[in-house]
Motif scaffolding. Structure first.
Motif, PDB file in Angstrom:
ATOM      1  N   PHE A  91       0.564  -0.974  -0.159  1.00  0.00           N
ATOM      2  CA  PHE A  91      -0.190  -0.421  -0.510  1.00  0.00           C
ATOM      3  C   PHE A  91       1.040   1.455  -0.416  1.00  0.00           C
ATOM      4  O   PHE A  91       0.414   1.874  -0.676  1.00  0.00           O
ATOM      5  CB  PHE A  91      -1.241  -0.135   1.237  1.00  0.00           C
ATOM      6  N   LEU A  93       1.134   4.016   1.987  1.00  0.00           N
ATOM      7  CA  LEU A  93       0.311   5.100   2.247  1.00  0.00           C
ATOM      8  C   LEU A  93       0.588   5.703   3.611  1.00  0.00           C
ATOM      9  O   LEU A  93       2.045   5.726   4.540  1.00  0.00           O
ATOM     10  CB  LEU A  93      -1.210   4.476   2.634  1.00  0.00           C
ATOM     11  N   ASN A  95       1.033   7.143   7.110  1.00  0.00           N
ATOM     12  CA  ASN A  95       0.089   6.670   8.250  1.00  0.00           C
ATOM     13  C   ASN A  95      -0.561   8.006   8.928  1.00  0.00           C
ATOM     14  O   ASN A  95      -1.788   8.098   9.929  1.00  0.00           O
ATOM     15  CB  ASN A  95       0.343   5.568   9.152  1.00  0.00           C
ATOM     16  N   VAL A  99      -7.036  10.062   4.855  1.00  0.00           N
ATOM     17  CA  VAL A  99      -7.057   9.008   3.850  1.00  0.00           C
ATOM     18  C   VAL A  99      -7.231  10.665   2.587  1.00  0.00           C
ATOM     19  O   VAL A  99      -6.706   9.943   1.553  1.00  0.00           O
ATOM     20  CB  VAL A  99      -8.458   8.836   3.409  1.00  0.00           C
ATOM     21  N   ASN A 102      -3.843  11.418   1.983  1.00  0.00           N
ATOM     22  CA  ASN A 102      -2.595  10.491   0.512  1.00  0.00           C
ATOM     23  C   ASN A 102      -2.909  10.113  -0.925  1.00  0.00           C
ATOM     24  O   ASN A 102      -2.427  10.637  -1.344  1.00  0.00           O
ATOM     25  CB  ASN A 102      -3.613   8.992   1.067  1.00  0.00           C
ATOM     26  N   PRO A 138      -5.238   5.450   8.098  1.00  0.00           N
ATOM     27  CA  PRO A 138      -5.005   4.378   7.037  1.00  0.00           C
ATOM     28  C   PRO A 138      -4.976   3.412   7.667  1.00  0.00           C
ATOM     29  O   PRO A 138      -5.528   2.782   8.263  1.00  0.00           O
ATOM     30  CB  PRO A 138      -3.191   4.301   6.156  1.00  0.00           C
ATOM     31  N   ASP A 139      -4.381   3.739   9.362  1.00  0.00           N
ATOM     32  CA  ASP A 139      -4.304   2.804  10.222  1.00  0.00           C
ATOM     33  C   ASP A 139      -5.781   2.221  10.328  1.00  0.00           C
ATOM     34  O   ASP A 139      -6.100   1.290  11.615  1.00  0.00           O
ATOM     35  CB  ASP A 139      -3.946   2.805  11.759  1.00  0.00           C
ATOM     36  N   LYS A 146      -7.304   0.632   2.306  1.00  0.00           N
ATOM     37  CA  LYS A 146      -6.126   0.886   2.049  1.00  0.00           C
ATOM     38  C   LYS A 146      -5.152   0.298   0.310  1.00  0.00           C
ATOM     39  O   LYS A 146      -4.958   1.259   0.259  1.00  0.00           O
ATOM     40  CB  LYS A 146      -4.640  -0.002   2.640  1.00  0.00           C
ATOM     41  N   GLN A 147      -6.088  -0.626   0.425  1.00  0.00           N
ATOM     42  CA  GLN A 147      -5.622  -0.835  -1.500  1.00  0.00           C
ATOM     43  C   GLN A 147      -6.345   0.801  -2.374  1.00  0.00           C
ATOM     44  O   GLN A 147      -6.021   0.372  -3.509  1.00  0.00           O
ATOM     45  CB  GLN A 147      -4.811  -2.264  -1.718  1.00  0.00           C
TER      46      GLN A 147
END
Length: 343
Positions: A91, A93, A95, A99, A102, A138-139, A146-147
């Motif tokens: 991913f 990303l 963290n 979102v 990102n 993301p967590d 996430k993907q």
């Protein structure tokens, strides 16, 4: 769209040369979903990293959208790379960022106006089905979510090419299927060419148009997905196909063939599309003086098209068996003899 010409990549490690890629020649056409499959260490990831120049080839050419990357300046390469999105296995990303941020990051780095960024990000989050997750971190997301965010980020700059490096390897089977359907949707609705690297033949079967099989830094087989599944030529390709087709003959059946008096003939017969529903074996048993013994059979789907795989034994005189085989040829049915020492 993407072309590798006599591509070589050599790494130096501990005074030794490691040939990660050896004389790779491949073409990925515009609008295709092209899969590259191979076991760990085959050179797949090195190959895909040469497309966006995360790895610089030792020799040969990488042509992207009619641009030979090997002769371009760093500035020119950066311009071409803006047209290439990348989806990673884990991913990648941030963290500490939401979102929204990102997905927006490629646009922020390009200093796109905030209102345009806002519009694009919300459009992409809606497209991947996560418009309600803009302000979470993301967590707080599942692996599949996430993907999807990783995919949305890869699409931020409106690329014409999407590179997927083991994009589903960290996901469970159900989530993998949903991600693959999303990639197919991207391919169709955005007309984006997709190059997929994977070690999972089920991924190839589900959405790819063409496939190349890699081993020890070389492409050992290349074909359409239909043709490779119906008649894999190399042992490695056969093993990959068997991993999803489950078409291996049980050892007890092989032992029976080995111990036969030599008058029996065992064949692998493939059916595609409407032919899977036709009573071929019944017709053969009635038309010729042979007994037909079905040893194994299954029907699966290749991108929505039924694909049947049968292993049958024809018992009878060689002359009658030959007539039955000629009949199958006339019906354009694909078949291949199974040797008694097959494994």
């Amino acid at each position: 769209m993407i072309e590798f010409q006599n591509l070589e990549k050599v790494f130096n490690s501990g005074g030794k040369q490691i040939h990660a890629l050896n004389d790779i020649n491949l073409k990925v056409g515009k609008g295709e979903i092209y899969g590259v499959v191979g076991f760990s260490g085959a050179g797949k990831s090195t190959l895909i990293r040469c497309v966006n120049y995360l790895e610089r080839p030792t020799s040969g050419k990488v042509v992207v959208d009619n641009h030979d990357l090997t002769v371009l300046s760093e500035k020119e390469i950066r311009k071409v790379k803006k047209n290439i999105g990348m989806v990673f296995q884990h991913f990648n990303l941030l963290n500490s960022k939401t979102v929204y941020t990102n997905v927006a990051m490629p646009l922020i780095l390009e200093k796109i106006p905030k209102e345009q960024i806002k519009k694009r990000v919300h459009e992409l989050l809606e497209f991947v089905g996560l418009e309600d997750k803009a302000e979470v971190y993301p967590d707080q997301l599942s692996g599949g979510q996430k993907q999807r965010i990783g995919i949305a980020r890869a699409l931020a700059m409106n690329p014409s090419i999407l590179l997927c490096d083991e994009a589903t390897s960290a996901l469970d089977p159900q989530t993998t299927s949903s991600i693959l359907q999303l990639l197919k949707k991207i391919n169709v609705e955005y007309d984006i060419t997709i190059l997929m690297i994977t070690h999972e033949m089920s991924v190839i079967r589900e959405i790819c148009d063409k496939v190349a099989v890699m081993e020890n830094g070389q492409v050992i087989e290349e074909n359409t997905v239909f043709n490779l599944f119906s008649a894999p030529k190399t042992k490695t390709a056969q093993n990959f196909v068997s991993s999803v087709m489950h078409d291996q003959i049980p050892s007890s059946i092989l032992e029976m063939i080995e111990n036969s008096d030599g008058s029996n003939n065992v064949f692998r017969i493939n059916f595609l599309g409407e032919a899977t529903g036709e009573p071929l074996l019944s017709h053969i048993a009635k038309k010729f003086d042979i007994n037909v013994n079905m040893l194994f059979g299954n029907i699966t789907e290749l991108q929505g098209t039924p694909f049947g795989n049968l292993i049958v034994e024809f018992q009878g005189l060689d002359s009658e068996v030959k007539r039955a085989l000629d009949y199958m040829k006339s019906k354009q049915i694909s078949f291949k003899e199974v040797k008694s020492h097959a494994s």
